[in-house]
Design an enzyme around this catalytic site. Sequence first.
Site, mmCIF file in Angstrom:
data_model
loop_
_atom_site.group_PDB
_atom_site.id
_atom_site.type_symbol
_atom_site.label_atom_id
_atom_site.label_comp_id
_atom_site.label_asym_id
_atom_site.label_seq_id
_atom_site.Cartn_x
_atom_site.Cartn_y
_atom_site.Cartn_z
ATOM 1 N N CYS A 173 48.562 71.658 55.840
ATOM 2 C CA CYS A 173 48.656 70.671 56.925
ATOM 3 C C CYS A 173 49.610 69.545 56.546
ATOM 4 O O CYS A 173 50.277 68.986 57.396
ATOM 5 C CB CYS A 173 47.272 70.113 57.240
ATOM 6 S SG CYS A 173 47.250 68.837 58.509
ATOM 7 N N LYS A 194 27.839 33.659 37.453
ATOM 8 C CA LYS A 194 26.993 33.189 38.559
ATOM 9 C C LYS A 194 26.682 34.396 39.436
ATOM 10 O O LYS A 194 27.504 34.829 40.242
ATOM 11 C CB LYS A 194 27.697 32.113 39.379
ATOM 12 C CG LYS A 194 26.807 31.508 40.470
ATOM 13 C CD LYS A 194 27.520 30.399 41.215
ATOM 14 C CE LYS A 194 26.577 29.777 42.236
ATOM 15 N NZ LYS A 194 26.184 30.749 43.291
ATOM 16 N N GLU A 202 17.848 35.647 38.552
ATOM 17 C CA GLU A 202 18.355 36.120 39.838
ATOM 18 C C GLU A 202 17.925 37.557 40.070
ATOM 19 O O GLU A 202 17.990 38.397 39.166
ATOM 20 C CB GLU A 202 19.890 36.063 39.858
ATOM 21 C CG GLU A 202 20.471 34.679 39.784
ATOM 22 C CD GLU A 202 20.540 33.994 41.141
ATOM 23 O OE1 GLU A 202 20.683 34.699 42.165
ATOM 24 O OE2 GLU A 202 20.442 32.755 41.174
#
Length: 706
Positions: A441, A121, A176
């Site tokens: 760091c 879907k 779609e």
Amino acid sequence: MVAMTNPDVVLADEAAYAAAVEEATRAAAAYYASGDSALDDDAYDRLARGIAAYEREHPQEVLAGSPTGKVAGGAAVGDVPHTVPMLSLDNVFSDEQFATWTASLERRIGRPVTAWSVEPKLDGLAVAARYREGRLEQLITRGDGTAGEDVSHAIGTLVGLPDRLTEPVTFEVRGEILMTEAQFEQANTLRTGHGGAPFVNPRNGAAGTLRAKDRPYRVEMTFFAYGALPLPDAPGATAPPAGLPHSEVLAYVAGLGVHTAATTAVAPRTVASVDEVTARVAEIAALRASLPFGIDGIVVKADLAADQAEAGSGTRAPRWAIAYKLPAVEKITRLLAVEWNVGRTGIIAPRAVLEPVEIDGSTVGYATLHNPADITRRDLRIGDQVMVYKAGDIIPRVEAPAVHLRTGEEKPIVFPEVCPQCGSEIDAGEQRWRCVRGRDCRVVASVAYAAGRDQLDIEGLGATRVVQLVDAGLVADFADLFTLEREQLLTLDRMGETSTDKLLAAIDTARTRPLSRVFCALGVRGTGRSMSRRIARHFASMDRIVAADTEALQRVDGIGTEKASAVVAELAELAPLIGKLERAGVNMTEPGATPPPEPGTEPEAAEADGADGAADGSAAEGLPLGGMTVVVTGAMTGPLEKLSRNEMNELIERAGGKASSSVSRRTSLLVAGEKAGSKRTKAEELGVRISGPDEFAALIAEFVEA
């Protein structure tokens, strides 16, 4: 298999019902007009179910504006009549509800359904595309189901919906329109570059783009067909041929050059029983997170034309099809703050602090924001209502702010001026900001990562011990581990002779790890465990990797121009660390790997080895997995029980094979352990050879023992 996790809205009285109808109508109007609804899909569904429940108990109070039983909630409009109504689908949310629906359908038609079509879907916008004599003539939105809006101006912007078919047929194809993830990112880049607000999500982007006219830029979308029907005034033969099962209609459409989902990982499939339907639903649901487009459920249809005709349709939905909805993977919530975290390589990454919201069964309180440039491009502000997306095990991410919900009280996000970790300057020359000290760091994180199981696997060297070593000045990077002396370690707190000797032995073992592990320990940005193995097997030695230029690196499978340039630059930065490792006697070669030919020699061999190194080259000849693509799934047992997935992949490649994470027609062997799941099912369907852990261990016994 899938159950609703959030309760429906309960309406206490008529006033609450009226307010709910008004809210649902407003949300539906925004959703179908532009995709800019104030409610996410899950919230709207729960509200709509609450309205329907109230109306069942109080039929005398039903309002005319109620969305119940109406296509698009009664919100969408249009002036182009449909040849046949474009209906919505009814929903189910669990296997039990689905079984009830199938029983009802079979009672209605008076016989068992013997063929079901199961397909994704798609989370897009339904449209009807009319072709006359093979030419795309008109594009119409679903609208209210009886008439839609003419959006023919979008013709030419839709991937998968050709202007001309391969045959001069006249018919209507329905499907779609959506944006893939890549199209969505490109659309937002273009939109914000022209001064517009970013789209909230791909559906919002598709809705706004489909209706937009006269933009100074073009946004691409994708079309997936889900059905077709003849036009009433079509000349000559009917198209598609009458009486075809739904699955054959889709095949007919694809044969004309129109895009369907058949080429995707969630291709429509025809099965014979309800149990097979629910199994396929589970498979599609498991693939959801890996898809390049959005789905919000699975559509199940009676495949045979006779079953569809016998079942008929209601005013809102066909009785022969249902949408099996999946739990929501995106929700709207509030952005409360932004944290700035420094990673082990010095990358300064922003993280969204969210008002907690439940998505896909888990509570989400944080989400990634990618980088400062992304924050600026999306125009995010503290206090914004934002769309948050989560699928499977993917880290939740903030898509975009819902600009239309702003109150005016939102505040700009403040970017750091110095490194939040150490106070040093920030290198903001690239999209991803970085502390100028880089790995220095975050020495502890960098060393702990290098010592991890999938890198150097130094047993007994956890983060606490690394902190001790760094604080004592004994370690400034992970190369220093290989120069530690017994007397130095004995000075540390809780380091007795036994623990010291064990740690030194583990470090000595780490010195012999294959190049792929050493390279992974470097933590080169843009590479991980799989890519490190590919690079190591392609070049065979560290000196060849360091000497490689961008062109040479691009011969490794999965490395493009941009990544190759980044790797070359970072290796230059890591040169001092690599030199220290070499001087400490750390192994810098990959066992069993054959170096690539020198430039200009044996071009055909170079091409053959380019993607997978020794796994596909002459070095793989005679090895038990030579030339094979192997996928591992499920829990391993027996001799393989203690191996991580990364170690299993290393084992496969040492035995001459290529490790892969997904099953396809190219897969040679699936190693299926306990709870193998959908990968085993797919392998069985494709006829891929399947082996258990014990059988596989016996096949490559010499490498397991090594």
